[in-house]
Write an enzyme that holds these catalytic residues in place. Sequence first.
Site, PDB file in Angstrom:
ATOM      1  N   ASP A  23       0.849  -1.188   0.000  1.00  0.00           N
ATOM      2  CA  ASP A  23       0.000   0.000   0.000  1.00  0.00           C
ATOM      3  C   ASP A  23       0.884   1.236   0.000  1.00  0.00           C
ATOM      4  O   ASP A  23       1.747   1.404   0.853  1.00  0.00           O
ATOM      5  CB  ASP A  23      -0.880  -0.039   1.265  1.00  0.00           C
ATOM      6  CG  ASP A  23      -1.796   1.167   1.365  1.00  0.00           C
ATOM      7  OD1 ASP A  23      -1.940   1.887   0.358  1.00  0.00           O
ATOM      8  OD2 ASP A  23      -2.356   1.386   2.457  1.00  0.00           O
ATOM      9  N   ASP A 115      -3.578   2.459  -5.551  1.00  0.00           N
ATOM     10  CA  ASP A 115      -2.267   2.421  -4.881  1.00  0.00           C
ATOM     11  C   ASP A 115      -2.077   1.196  -3.987  1.00  0.00           C
ATOM     12  O   ASP A 115      -1.241   1.201  -3.100  1.00  0.00           O
ATOM     13  CB  ASP A 115      -2.059   3.705  -4.069  1.00  0.00           C
ATOM     14  CG  ASP A 115      -2.934   3.744  -2.831  1.00  0.00           C
ATOM     15  OD1 ASP A 115      -4.058   3.228  -2.886  1.00  0.00           O
ATOM     16  OD2 ASP A 115      -2.491   4.291  -1.816  1.00  0.00           O
ATOM     17  N   GLU A 116      -2.880   0.170  -4.208  1.00  0.00           N
ATOM     18  CA  GLU A 116      -2.765  -1.022  -3.360  1.00  0.00           C
ATOM     19  C   GLU A 116      -2.755  -2.289  -4.205  1.00  0.00           C
ATOM     20  O   GLU A 116      -3.518  -2.394  -5.157  1.00  0.00           O
ATOM     21  CB  GLU A 116      -3.995  -1.134  -2.455  1.00  0.00           C
ATOM     22  CG  GLU A 116      -3.990  -0.243  -1.251  1.00  0.00           C
ATOM     23  CD  GLU A 116      -5.344  -0.306  -0.568  1.00  0.00           C
ATOM     24  OE1 GLU A 116      -5.652  -1.336   0.043  1.00  0.00           O
ATOM     25  OE2 GLU A 116      -6.101   0.665  -0.682  1.00  0.00           O
TER      26      GLU A 116
HETATM   27 MG   LIG Z   1      -2.521   4.110   0.336  1.00  0.00          MG
END
Ligand SMILES: [Mg+2]
Length: 438
Positions: A23, A115-116
Amino acid sequence: MSENTDKYFITLSSYPRAILHIDCDAFFASCEQAGDPRLKGKPIVTGKERGIISCASYEAKAFGVKRGIRLSEAKRLCPALLILPSDYETYSLYSERMFDIIKRFTPSVEEFSIDEAFCDITGLRRVYRASYPEIAGRMKERIQKELGLTVSVGLSLSKTLAKICSRHDKPDGFTAVPGYRLHKFLKCSHLDTVCGFGPNTVELLRKHGIKNVFDYVNRPEDFAKRLLGKVGIELWRELRGESVYKLCREEKKKYLSISKTRTFMPASREEDHVKARLTRNLESACIKLRRHSLSAAKLLIYLKASDFKTCGLEAKLNRHSSSTLDFMGICGKLFNIAFNENIMYRATGVVLSDIVPEGVDSRTLFDDPVRIEKIARLSKVTDTINIKYGKHTLHVAASDTLKTAGNGHPRNNVAWRKQELLKGETPRKRLKIPLLRV
Ligand SMILES: [Mg+2]
């Protein structure tokens, strides 16, 4: 919890499955800082165009600035705050590059959000001649070195556990919990760290005397079932180290719908202006359709008033299309019904759905094939010109007022990467390589 109850909890050897959750920390702000080193170490936020913060850098968070608060409030908390307009194109390409790096290590990657990522590195110890935490460490290091982004990584036995781990130590953290340490880790994990336990569930569990995640998994499976049903059992197993949720590796390229929305400042009750905003969204959505070789048949428009009340209307074309001109007529009609001159509007949006691949012929007997062909050709020419001279250089007349209306508005600030093109590059290609400046 006494030692006596501990023994009911299964203890597993280190990693029957090794699942990672990666993350990125303060993603949008970090992309801005990675792209422009002058912003590094400074309190910055994105979301200038909305008037509300969409992401704050850790330097800004230290002042109590966080996502969702108003810019004026943020500026009061931190007078040195740098406020940037969001540049989602850049963020999505940084995201793409991050996934590319992860996929170099293992093909088993789920792009969970921008974003993960989840990935499965089970069985790769021999390939890399390294332990699972070492492999995870290498991935983290590559991302940091190549993109200048820091990530927080969690390594454990299931997706749910890996996600708790990555949250455990942010930013730039790395938490690995093997099976034999699971019970200790869960004893200090709060219920709200579990992805799937919302505030209501947490409240309900507390009422049953469950204070942390360990208390939950230490109850019998039947308890989880009675209280929370199917999801309750799934999470109960995941949290005990059984990998129930499999990685979803399909690329999210199949669109069920395409939506485009823009908030504008100041709010407006001027019919032409609001209509121009809506038309521009329609143009953008159609451009996206064509870029992915798709066509749509359903159009939903919505107008958002400055008191956040939204009015939306939907209609269906009698055939699929990706040309703005085909949607213009129905879009205008919906707008006329939805628009009220006594209301101040702050945003408009369109959603195109019922999407099929381009070329699916859904013409009816009453359509004019020559006209359809002409409009499709016109769209192609428009795209060619706009790729060469900039998005929306050629546009429909209804959105023409926007050329002058928003001058000086943050949305119209051109991102740095679009100003500094190398020969033969389009702004879209430019994004692939972050510009390094000294
Ligand atoms: Mg994040």
